[in-house]
Design a protein around this motif. Structure first.
Motif, short mmCIF file in Angstrom:
data_model
loop_
_atom_site.label_atom_id
_atom_site.label_comp_id
_atom_site.label_asym_id
_atom_site.label_seq_id
_atom_site.Cartn_x
_atom_site.Cartn_y
_atom_site.Cartn_z
N VAL A 47 -5.30 5.14 7.85
CA VAL A 47 -6.69 4.77 7.67
C VAL A 47 -6.78 3.10 7.92
CG1 VAL A 47 -8.90 4.19 6.52
CG2 VAL A 47 -7.52 6.53 6.45
N ARG A 48 -5.74 2.54 7.52
CA ARG A 48 -5.78 0.90 7.64
C ARG A 48 -5.42 0.75 9.16
NH1 ARG A 48 -3.11 -3.63 3.52
NH2 ARG A 48 -4.07 -5.63 4.56
N VAL A 49 -4.36 1.34 9.52
CA VAL A 49 -3.92 1.15 11.17
C VAL A 49 -5.06 1.69 12.03
CG1 VAL A 49 -2.47 2.03 12.78
CG2 VAL A 49 -1.31 1.60 10.71
N HIS A 50 -5.95 2.45 11.55
CA HIS A 50 -7.07 2.88 12.60
C HIS A 50 -8.41 2.70 11.83
CE1 HIS A 50 -4.65 4.72 15.40
NE2 HIS A 50 -3.76 5.17 14.56
N PRO A 51 -9.02 1.46 11.67
CA PRO A 51 -10.09 1.23 11.13
C PRO A 51 -11.46 2.06 11.30
CG PRO A 51 -9.64 -0.71 12.47
CD PRO A 51 -8.32 0.28 12.54
N GLU A 52 -11.31 2.55 12.39
CA GLU A 52 -12.62 3.54 12.89
C GLU A 52 -12.49 4.69 12.06
OE1 GLU A 52 -8.92 4.85 15.46
OE2 GLU A 52 -9.89 2.78 14.71
N ILE A 53 -11.36 5.28 11.40
CA ILE A 53 -11.59 6.38 10.47
C ILE A 53 -12.35 5.95 9.24
CG2 ILE A 53 -10.14 7.83 8.83
CD1 ILE A 53 -8.01 7.65 11.07
N LEU A 54 -11.88 4.53 8.81
CA LEU A 54 -12.72 4.12 7.67
C LEU A 54 -14.19 3.99 8.01
CD1 LEU A 54 -12.31 2.91 4.78
CD2 LEU A 54 -12.12 0.44 5.83
N TYR B 75 1.49 2.52 18.02
CA TYR B 75 1.15 1.52 16.80
C TYR B 75 2.24 1.39 15.86
CZ TYR B 75 -3.67 2.66 18.21
OH TYR B 75 -4.77 2.88 19.04
N TRP B 76 3.55 1.51 16.51
CA TRP B 76 4.75 1.53 15.62
C TRP B 76 4.56 0.03 14.82
CZ3 TRP B 76 8.29 5.03 14.68
CH2 TRP B 76 9.48 4.52 13.89
N LYS B 77 4.54 -0.89 15.24
CA LYS B 77 4.42 -2.32 14.43
C LYS B 77 3.55 -2.34 13.48
CE LYS B 77 7.00 -4.84 18.22
NZ LYS B 77 6.76 -5.93 19.33
N ASP B 78 2.33 -1.81 13.92
CA ASP B 78 1.15 -1.92 12.93
C ASP B 78 1.59 -0.95 11.50
OD1 ASP B 78 -0.44 -3.64 14.46
OD2 ASP B 78 -1.21 -1.63 15.47
N TYR B 79 2.21 0.14 11.91
CA TYR B 79 2.59 0.78 10.93
C TYR B 79 3.43 0.33 10.09
CZ TYR B 79 0.00 5.38 12.01
OH TYR B 79 -1.13 6.24 11.95
N VAL B 80 4.50 -0.41 10.60
CA VAL B 80 5.58 -0.82 9.82
C VAL B 80 4.79 -2.08 8.87
CG1 VAL B 80 7.54 -2.66 10.03
CG2 VAL B 80 7.43 -0.74 11.64
N LYS B 81 4.15 -2.95 9.35
CA LYS B 81 3.43 -3.88 8.71
C LYS B 81 2.55 -3.21 7.31
CE LYS B 81 2.75 -7.48 12.16
NZ LYS B 81 2.00 -8.16 13.21
N THR B 82 1.93 -1.87 7.68
CA THR B 82 1.01 -1.37 6.92
C THR B 82 1.80 -0.93 5.60
OG1 THR B 82 -0.53 -1.14 8.44
CG2 THR B 82 -0.67 0.25 6.38
N TYR B 83 3.10 0.01 6.03
CA TYR B 83 3.90 0.45 4.90
C TYR B 83 4.65 -0.61 4.35
CZ TYR B 83 4.38 5.44 5.90
OH TYR B 83 4.14 6.83 6.16
N GLU B 84 4.98 -1.89 4.85
CA GLU B 84 5.39 -2.90 3.99
C GLU B 84 4.48 -3.38 2.95
OE1 GLU B 84 8.27 -5.12 7.14
OE2 GLU B 84 6.54 -5.77 7.11
N ALA B 85 3.12 -3.73 3.44
CA ALA B 85 2.15 -4.07 2.37
C ALA B 85 1.84 -2.93 1.15
CB ALA B 85 0.76 -4.20 3.28
N CYS B 86 2.10 -1.80 1.68
CA CYS B 86 1.93 -0.48 0.68
C CYS B 86 3.10 -0.42 -0.34
CB CYS B 86 1.67 0.74 1.44
SG CYS B 86 1.47 2.21 0.34
N LEU B 87 4.36 -0.49 0.00
CA LEU B 87 5.24 -0.37 -0.70
C LEU B 87 5.44 -1.58 -1.63
CD1 LEU B 87 7.99 0.76 2.14
CD2 LEU B 87 6.92 2.19 0.19
N GLU B 88 5.04 -2.60 -0.99
CA GLU B 88 5.09 -3.95 -1.99
C GLU B 88 4.20 -4.02 -3.23
OE1 GLU B 88 3.96 -8.56 -0.82
OE2 GLU B 88 5.42 -7.50 0.43
#
Length: 290
Positions: free
Chosen positions: A134-141, A217-230
């Motif tokens: 949902v963060r990678v695809h803000p249109e879903i939000l 969207y690979w790079k976007d997912y990587v950044k989003t996972y990093e923020a989530c795990l952190e």
């Protein structure tokens, strides 16, 4: 080679950079035969611990699996949990929310499927999708029916992280052990697995155009996972980053993580009381009568 699960645990409150976490490590097995032997050993131990877990009926165990497409979530669950009694374990896969689910808060649909005491619940994807895809695809939000105030992207992600951490802390206080596993796949290995799904007829059903779309969207997912795990790896509900390029090795690591989680619980078979022993002896005498 012994598996030390602490090597894969995300420290609470620490910065996460997935580029520094390997997607492949030295295998803990030296041959396919040894892999099979180790996995069978882990599965047997898990089966025994699950029986104790079910009988003691003091805790619940929630396993959460997340990862990129083709990271091996289904395979890890199928192989690692192959020896578990189905009566004490349930697996739930969470796809796109239904219209009914969207009428509730974002944690509602998964909360309905939390495991009972004595049982193991497995989430193949989870409420974490609401701070990932949902963060990678803000249109879903924007299409989830929330007011503009509630979907302010400057605050919503931190608020959702807080909701998740609060939920997991609440579950921990009430006897649910939570283990979260991120299967860490490289972009190149995903490409190879996608090609295999196309080239092997028996795997065609696993592949869709949506998989290729998300790969962009690979790079976007990587950044989003990093923020989530952190933000959500805590002492009571840790994340484990499991190198996933080697499926067999990943399954052995995952099985060790699950075993350690169960072994950490203070479990014992219920003790028989004097009254119960007397009752059983009475039943025994009746059964001995011809």
């Amino acid at each position: 080679m012994k598996i030390d699960v602490k090597d894969f645990r995300v420290p609470s409150g620490k910065k996460v950079r997935l580029s520094k976490w390997p997607t492949v490590v030295k295998p803990v097995y030296t041959s396919k035969a040894e892999y099979q032997e180790l996995l069978e050993k882990h599965v047997a131990e898990l089966s025994s611990l699950q029986q104790l877990h079910y009988a003691s009926n003091r805790y619940a165990l929630l396993l959460i699996f997340q990862g990129m497409d083709s990271a091996g979530k289904d395979g890890a669950i199928r192989h690692v949990m192959s020896g578990v009694n189905p009566e004490g374990c349930e697996v739930f896969s969470f796809k796109q929310p239904s219209a009914e689910e969207l009428e509730h808060d974002f944690l509602w649909r998964t909360t309905c499927h939390l495991p009972e005491r004595g049982r193991i619940g497995i989430f193949n994807r989870s409420y974490y999708e609401e701070v990932l895809v949902v963060r990678v695809h803000p249109e879903i939000l924007r299409n989830q029916g929330l007011s503009e105030e509630l979907r302010d992207e400057k605050t919503i992600w931190e608020e959702r992280y807080r909701s998740i951490v609060d939920l997991e802390r609440h579950l921990h206080r009430n006897g649910t052990k939570i283990v979260k596993i991120f299967l860490h796949l490289s972009e190149e290995e995903q490409r190879k697995r996608f090609l295999a799904r196309i080239d092997e007829p028996d795997k065609n059903w696993k592949f869709s155009l949506a998989d290729i779309h998300e790969r962009k969207y690979w790079k976007d997912y990587v950044k989003t996972y990093e923020a989530c795990l952190e933000a959500t790896s805590t002492r009571h509900a840790p994340w484990y980053v499991v190198p996933a390029d080697d499926k067999e090795n990943a399954r052995l690591i995952v099985s060790r993580i699950v075993l350690d989680a169960l072994e950490d619980l203070k479990m014992a078979y219920p003790k028989t009381t004097a009254k119960r022993r007397a009752e059983l002896q009475s039943i025994r005498k009746q059964l001995q009568k011809k």
